[in-house]
Design a protein around this motif. Structure first.
Motif, mmCIF file in Angstrom:
data_model
loop_
_atom_site.group_PDB
_atom_site.id
_atom_site.type_symbol
_atom_site.label_atom_id
_atom_site.label_comp_id
_atom_site.label_asym_id
_atom_site.label_seq_id
_atom_site.Cartn_x
_atom_site.Cartn_y
_atom_site.Cartn_z
ATOM 1 N N MET A 49 0.822 -1.213 0.000
ATOM 2 C CA MET A 49 0.000 0.000 0.000
ATOM 3 C C MET A 49 0.856 1.263 0.000
ATOM 4 S SD MET A 49 -2.970 -0.935 2.756
ATOM 5 C CE MET A 49 -4.101 -2.297 2.537
ATOM 6 N N ILE A 56 -5.862 1.370 -4.583
ATOM 7 C CA ILE A 56 -5.934 0.388 -3.501
ATOM 8 C C ILE A 56 -7.397 0.010 -3.323
ATOM 9 C CG2 ILE A 56 -5.592 -0.078 -1.042
ATOM 10 C CD1 ILE A 56 -3.331 2.015 -1.089
ATOM 11 N N LEU A 76 -3.546 4.552 4.376
ATOM 12 C CA LEU A 76 -4.580 4.856 3.386
ATOM 13 C C LEU A 76 -4.735 6.366 3.200
ATOM 14 C CD1 LEU A 76 -7.304 2.217 4.371
ATOM 15 C CD2 LEU A 76 -5.621 2.085 2.519
ATOM 16 N N VAL A 86 -8.436 5.175 -3.508
ATOM 17 C CA VAL A 86 -8.542 4.218 -2.413
ATOM 18 C C VAL A 86 -10.015 3.942 -2.144
ATOM 19 C CG1 VAL A 86 -7.952 3.684 -0.024
ATOM 20 C CG2 VAL A 86 -6.415 5.130 -1.398
ATOM 21 N N VAL A 88 -12.423 1.486 0.236
ATOM 22 C CA VAL A 88 -12.429 0.612 1.403
ATOM 23 C C VAL A 88 -13.853 0.152 1.659
ATOM 24 C CG1 VAL A 88 -11.992 0.457 3.880
ATOM 25 C CG2 VAL A 88 -10.419 1.740 2.415
ATOM 26 N N LEU A 106 -10.524 9.265 7.285
ATOM 27 C CA LEU A 106 -10.365 8.618 5.988
ATOM 28 C C LEU A 106 -11.100 9.391 4.894
ATOM 29 C CD1 LEU A 106 -10.911 4.911 7.109
ATOM 30 C CD2 LEU A 106 -8.762 5.844 6.235
ATOM 31 N N VAL A 111 -10.529 9.088 0.826
ATOM 32 C CA VAL A 111 -10.781 7.650 0.768
ATOM 33 C C VAL A 111 -12.286 7.419 0.612
ATOM 34 C CG1 VAL A 111 -10.624 5.466 2.014
ATOM 35 C CG2 VAL A 111 -8.763 7.138 2.187
#
Length: 419
Positions: A49, A56, A76, A86, A88, A106, A111
């Motif tokens: 990462m 990611i 992250l 990114v 998630v 985040l 993210v």
């Protein structure tokens, strides 16, 4: 502070994604490395990462706000701030205790956080027990992938203490990463550019590759739509082909009758069948349920070990000299009938031997063998209860059809958090 978080309230992304519900075939020329416990897994996945250039994708059942979770959060955030995409995806039950502040950090960094089937507590108790996002997948830059049973939590590290989990994951590089990348994108609701050769097949690829070359990998998964039994069928088929040995290490073992019968039949025809179960479980019911099956298996020559050093959380198996599987799926009704799971099948002699050596060390040094003439105290009562429970659980998948199913849709929402 506003947090832009998407809640995935579905077993799958929106309806248009059904066309991407594919059967992934065997891919050759891969490199697969076994990663045992957090000590091997976290440094490897965190390093990947940290060097990510483009993307990611991460799915996990559990993410805790402990030293592992905070390190992941920092990685992250740093990746998103340098322009890496990114995404998630977290489970609403397993990650239900994450704070708004943790998620806000985040989201503010860019993210994209998604929560699968979140639900508020009822009388202080979480009630969203069933149909969980139980997969653990990380794909970085579509070049390296990680898949297995290890969550992002400190209880996968030995220094956590007696409750530290024993578990496994794999790192995959090579052509199979494209399948894992495609799958992770589709499941997260991202746009997927379909490559030539990816199409719905009339027949699903065999769980046993026709070629026994090195580096063969196939992604299999379980959903509540078209792939309800894929992982269970892979186990059944592999055991039916076994000629020499079969080793299954599984944290929560209470499979259906067909899989139990195939385990027993393999032992009857002379295959050395070994099961490694929990002897020091994190869930006592798991141990009690597994023990109800012991007599059925022991009488036909299955060797059963109980791992007693710490809780076993692994979901791995091998057959003969070159077939293996590693993933998130337990062999219990939740994983085989309800949860969203993903495993990889591997045909590779070197990997098979590496996994065998690890499990052999476990069984010889940290397990107790259950005697072939195992007869616990109150055995008649246990036999009666076991018979009833076994047949209830045998029909568990059909019974779960009575539970309300999620509709396939993505539901964006905004949550409020304050500094």
């Amino acid at each position: 502070m506003n947090i832009a978080v998407e809640h995935i309230a579905t077993d799958q992304p929106p309806d248009e994604a059904k066309a991407r519900d594919l059967d992934y075939g065997w891919q050759s020329g891969n490199q697969v490395e076994l990663l045992e416990n957090g000590e091997a897994y976290f440094p490897r996945v965190f390093d990947a990462m940290r060097t990510a250039q483009r993307e990611i994708l991460l799915e996990t059942f559990i993410l805790f706000e402990d030293k592992v979770g905070h390190e992941l959060q920092g990685i992250l955030i740093e990746a998103a701030q340098r322009g890496v995409k990114v995404v998630v995806s977290l489970d609403g039950f397993g990650c239900g205790e994450l704070s708004a502040v943790f998620l806000a950090a985040l989201a503010d960094a860019g993210v994209m956080v998604q929560m699968f089937d979140p639900a508020s507590k009822t009388l202080g108790i979480r009630t969203n027990w069933f149909r969980r996002l139980h997969r653990k997948i990380v794909v970085v830059d579509a070049e390296v992938a990680f898949i297995g049973g290890i969550n992002f939590s400190a209880d996968h590290l030995g220094d956590f203490g007696p409750e530290a989990k024993q578990d496994y994951s794999v790192q995959v590089t090579g052509p199979a990463v494209a399948d894992l990348h495609h799958f992770a994108l589709a499941q997260s609701g991202r746009q997927v550019r379909t490559r030539r050769g990816w199409r719905r097949r009339q027949q699903r690829p065999s769980p046993w590759a026709t070629d026994s070359g090195e580096g063969l990998v196939r992604l299999i998964y379980r959903d509540n739509l078209q792939h309800r039994d894929d992982i269970e069928e892979a186990y059944i088929y592999a055991l039916s082909q076994a000629k020499k040995r079969a080793v299954i290490a599984n944290a929560y073992f209470f499979p259906g009758y067909r899989l139990l019968r195939e385990i027993r039949n393999a032992a009857r025809r002379g295959v050395q069948v070994q099961l490694i179960m929990q002897g020091q479980p994190d869930v006592l019911l798991a141990k009690l349920a597994a023990r109800m099956l012991y007599d059925y298996l022991l009488k036909d020559g299955v060797v059963i070990h109980e791992y007693c050093q710490r809780p076993l959380h692994g979901k791995v198996a091998l057959v003969d000299d070159d077939w293996s599987t590693v993933g998130s799926s337990n062999l219990d009704p939740l994983s085989l009938a309800l949860n969203l799971e993903a495993n990889v099948l591997i045909r590779d002699r070197a990997f098979n031997q590496q996994l065998y050596d690890s499990l052999e060390t476990l069984s010889k040094n940290h397990c107790q063998v259950i005697p072939a003439k195992h007869k616990p105290r109150l055995w008649l009562w246990r036999l009666t209860v076991g018979f009833l429970v076994f047949h209830v659980m045998r029909h568990f998948p059909a019974l779960t059809g009575w539970l309300p199913a999620h509709k396939p849709r993505l539901k964006p929402f905004e949550s409020q958090a304050h500094d």
